[in-house]
Write a protein that holds these residues in place. Structure first.
Motif, PDB file in Angstrom:
ATOM      1  N   ARG A  37      -5.719   1.642   2.382  1.00  0.00           N
ATOM      2  CA  ARG A  37      -5.523   0.713   1.262  1.00  0.00           C
ATOM      3  C   ARG A  37      -5.047  -0.638   1.787  1.00  0.00           C
ATOM      4  O   ARG A  37      -5.501  -1.686   1.330  1.00  0.00           O
ATOM      5  N   ARG A  96      -1.044  10.905   3.000  1.00  0.00           N
ATOM      6  CA  ARG A  96      -0.723   9.715   2.203  1.00  0.00           C
ATOM      7  C   ARG A  96      -0.529   8.497   3.095  1.00  0.00           C
ATOM      8  O   ARG A  96      -0.850   7.373   2.703  1.00  0.00           O
ATOM      9  N   ALA A 100      -2.642   5.133   2.714  1.00  0.00           N
ATOM     10  CA  ALA A 100      -1.977   3.836   2.562  1.00  0.00           C
ATOM     11  C   ALA A 100      -2.478   2.836   3.596  1.00  0.00           C
ATOM     12  O   ALA A 100      -2.640   1.656   3.285  1.00  0.00           O
ATOM     13  N   GLU A 137       1.885   1.751  -3.537  1.00  0.00           N
ATOM     14  CA  GLU A 137       0.758   2.162  -4.374  1.00  0.00           C
ATOM     15  C   GLU A 137       0.355   3.615  -4.112  1.00  0.00           C
ATOM     16  O   GLU A 137      -0.020   4.325  -5.031  1.00  0.00           O
ATOM     17  N   GLU A 138       0.428   4.037  -2.872  1.00  0.00           N
ATOM     18  CA  GLU A 138       0.043   5.412  -2.523  1.00  0.00           C
ATOM     19  C   GLU A 138       1.209   6.389  -2.640  1.00  0.00           C
ATOM     20  O   GLU A 138       1.023   7.572  -2.393  1.00  0.00           O
ATOM     21  N   ALA A 168       0.833  -1.210   0.000  1.00  0.00           N
ATOM     22  CA  ALA A 168       0.000   0.000   0.000  1.00  0.00           C
ATOM     23  C   ALA A 168       0.867   1.259   0.000  1.00  0.00           C
ATOM     24  O   ALA A 168       0.521   2.255  -0.645  1.00  0.00           O
ATOM     25  N   TRP A 169       1.972   1.214   0.712  1.00  0.00           N
ATOM     26  CA  TRP A 169       2.891   2.370   0.752  1.00  0.00           C
ATOM     27  C   TRP A 169       3.394   2.692  -0.657  1.00  0.00           C
ATOM     28  O   TRP A 169       3.475   3.847  -1.041  1.00  0.00           O
ATOM     29  N   VAL A 208       3.769   6.980  -0.735  1.00  0.00           N
ATOM     30  CA  VAL A 208       3.828   7.697   0.537  1.00  0.00           C
ATOM     31  C   VAL A 208       5.163   8.402   0.744  1.00  0.00           C
ATOM     32  O   VAL A 208       5.199   9.564   1.130  1.00  0.00           O
TER      33      VAL A 208
END
Length: 162
Positions: free
Chosen positions: A145, A138, A142, A90-91, A87-88, A93
């Motif tokens: 997500r 963010r 994340a 994908e976002e 998720a980190w 961050v």
């Protein structure tokens, strides 16, 4: 002295039991993903898991460790990242990235205890992890997500009921 780190027994030889866990991880075991931030457990850069709980490695003496340690290196792999790590990415961050391993470890501990955290739960759990780049929106996105990655998909109704 021996510790279980990322699922493996690691021998620290005759290391001083007063040594902070952070220095044992970084200097003795070469696990440099855990960062030194403030040195007084205020910023969260050194967060690791001790038996699944987020702890500050700068304030725990290796002689006091009783349990399994997980560092960012043991959370997932590039081929099989932990949902929080995925998720980190994908976002997107990370900005400077320095605090991110501690942020990820705190987020993973939160989701292990609460698989459906509210924004308030996220803010409370992450409030002790500081980010000088202020990527907090963010980080929250994340974590949401990662929460969704962890949830199994809802079963679809049969028979076209929609």
């Amino acid at each position: 002295m021996k510790l279980i780190v990322n699922g493996q027994e690691r021998d620290l030889g005759d290391a001083d039991p007063q040594m902070p866990l952070l220095w044992a991880l970084r200097d003795m075991l070469g696990l440099t993903g855990t960062k030194y931030g403030c040195g007084v457990a205020q910023c969260g850069a050194c967060t690791v898991h001790l038996d699944g709980m987020a702890v500050r490695a700068c304030q725990i003496r290796i002689g006091d460790v009783a349990g399994d340690i997980t560092t960012i290196e043991g959370l997932g792999t590039p081929a099989d990242p932990h949902p929080v790590q995925a998720a980190w990415i994908e976002e997107q961050v990370a900005q400077c990235g320095y605090c991110q391993s501690g942020q990820i470890m705190s987020a993973a501990a939160l989701l292990a205890l609460n698989d459906d955290p509210t924004d308030e739960d996220i803010d409370r759990a992450m409030s002790a992890n500081l980010c000088r780049c202020a990527t907090y929106p963010r980080i929250r996105a994340a974590i949401r997500r990662a929460r969704d990655i962890r949830r199994p998909p809802c079963p679809r109704p049969r028979g076209g009921a929609f």
